[in-house]
Design a protein around this motif. Structure first.
Motif, short mmCIF file in Angstrom:
data_model
loop_
_atom_site.label_atom_id
_atom_site.label_comp_id
_atom_site.label_asym_id
_atom_site.label_seq_id
_atom_site.Cartn_x
_atom_site.Cartn_y
_atom_site.Cartn_z
N THR A 1 0.88 -1.17 0.00
CA THR A 1 0.00 0.00 0.00
C THR A 1 0.92 1.22 0.00
O THR A 1 1.67 1.43 0.95
CB THR A 1 -0.93 0.00 1.23
N GLN B 1 -4.54 5.63 -0.80
CA GLN B 1 -3.29 4.95 -1.17
C GLN B 1 -3.57 4.01 -2.34
O GLN B 1 -4.69 3.52 -2.52
CB GLN B 1 -2.75 4.13 0.00
N ALA C 1 -2.45 0.29 -4.19
CA ALA C 1 -2.13 -1.04 -3.65
C ALA C 1 -1.65 -1.96 -4.78
O ALA C 1 -2.08 -1.84 -5.93
CB ALA C 1 -3.35 -1.65 -2.96
N GLY D 1 -9.74 2.94 -2.83
CA GLY D 1 -8.54 3.32 -2.09
C GLY D 1 -8.73 4.46 -1.13
O GLY D 1 -7.74 4.95 -0.56
N ASN E 1 -3.37 1.96 6.06
CA ASN E 1 -2.69 1.02 5.17
C ASN E 1 -3.04 -0.43 5.47
O ASN E 1 -3.20 -1.23 4.54
CB ASN E 1 -1.18 1.25 5.26
N LEU F 1 -6.53 -0.81 3.96
CA LEU F 1 -6.54 -0.91 2.51
C LEU F 1 -6.00 -2.26 2.03
O LEU F 1 -6.43 -2.77 1.00
CB LEU F 1 -5.74 0.24 1.89
N ALA F 2 -5.05 -2.83 2.76
CA ALA F 2 -4.59 -4.18 2.42
C ALA F 2 -5.73 -5.18 2.57
O ALA F 2 -5.92 -6.07 1.74
CB ALA F 2 -3.41 -4.57 3.31
#
Length: 340
Positions: free
Chosen positions: A97, A136, A138, A231, A242, A245-246
């Motif tokens: 990310t 972000q 990815a 995102g 982060n 978002l992962a």
């Protein structure tokens, strides 16, 4: 050499050829090739369950939904196989990310951004708008660690694939636009209310103590909501952003039938498609910017595992706010012999 390996090598070669054009002079994208021996936490493969015996991490629940130590499954030819039920946590994927688009810290390189600032990440505090906001990009890599290191090659449960860049969000309009993302998650409208979000408190508590609550599928515990599958996050803590978002990347790939859950059916060696993510079947370990030793369930508060994990100026091998996560997934399978 098979087609998959050829594509993987070609992809990596192109990334390295483009690296001087992208960041050769500016140094904006700092990275170093991942070392699978030192950069990932091998303890995260435990506990392992074989038959009725469990090994390692006695304080954690054994992976999988195995109900019997003995199993019978058909092989690829339809022949029944009698064996022992086996479950463990498999190092299978990497997720980056990143703030800088087309930056691949795990590869130690980057690609040319077609337009400076195009889909760049940001982290904006509420004082500059109505709410906190972060964004972000990815990247999703196939990373079968055992296969890469040539370990347990005769073990039938481990994945035998090549290292490969499988998905990058810079070229995905659904990731870069919240409105477009509703094409694949229209049910998000049902959970954008205070009552639904209040239920996520229970998920956060559960993730802190043991593991997340799978029926609360729209919740990422203390990391926020899975929706929208884009995102953007209403959050300004970089660690929560982060990690969240992962996790969203996993949900999104499952919704697009690109993710196969290996922790549901021990007779389905390739896994099962899960449009709704089974959160408890995945754990994250931070590999960059600072290597962590925690196997993090989805939604566990960063207060527990994130101390000193995001230096304000990054590290010598990693730019600030560029994260790399090692993903371990539940793997259940049947190890035995064909019944002739």
């Amino acid at each position: 050499m098979n087609l998959s390996n050829s594509i993987s090598i070609f992809t990596l070669a192109m990334l390295f050829l483009l690296a001087p054009l992208a960041y050769g002079g500016s140094g904006a994208c700092r990275g170093k090739m991942l070392n699978p021996v030192t950069d990932i936490c091998w303890q995260c493969m435990f506990p392992v369950k074989i038959g009725s015996a469990t090994f390692g991490n006695g304080d954690e629940p054994a992976p999988g939904n195995i109900t019997s130590p003995v199993c019978v499954c058909p092989d690829s030819k339809g022949i029944l196989v009698l064996g022992l039920s086996t479950a463990f946590w498999e190092h299978a994927r990497l997720i980056e990310t990143v703030r800088e688009p087309f930056c691949f810290p795990a590869l130690g390189t980057g690609m040319t951004n077609p337009k400076p600032g195009f889909y760049s990440g940001e982290n904006r505090n509420a004082e500059y708008g109505d709410s906190n906001l972060a964004f972000q990009q990815a990247h999703y890599f196939h990373f079968p660690a055992w296969s890469i290191l040539k370990l347990f090659m005769d073990f039938p449960c481990s994945e035998n694939k090549a290292f490969d860049l499988a998905y990058m969000t810079e070229v995905d309009p659904l990731w870069n636009d919240d409105s477009l993302s509703f094409i694949i998650n229209p049910e998000a409208l049902l959970f954008g209310n205070p009552v639904s979000q209040l239920a996520c408190v229970a998920d956060s508590v559960a993730a802190t103590v043991t593991q997340p609550v799978d029926p609360l599928f729209w919740c990422m515990g203390s990391w926020g909501s899975f929706y929208p599958l884009s995102g953007s996050m209403v959050e300004n803590n970089p660690l929560n952003v982060n990690a969240g978002l992962a996790a969203r990347m996993l949900f999104k790939l499952g919704r697009e039938t690109l993710l196969f859950d290996t922790g549901i059916n021990q007779c389905a060696s390739g896994g099962v498609v899960t449009p709704i993510l089974v959160k408890s079947n995945y754990r994250l370990q931070m590999a960059r910017p600072v290597r962590g030793n925690d196997c993090i369930p989805i939604g566990r508060p960063s207060l527990v595992w994130g101390a000193a994990k995001n230096p304000p100026f990054g590290t010598a091998n990693n730019s600030p706010d560029n994260f790399l996560w090692s993903l371990t997934r539940r793997r259940v399978c049947c190890v035995g012999y064909a019944l002739n």
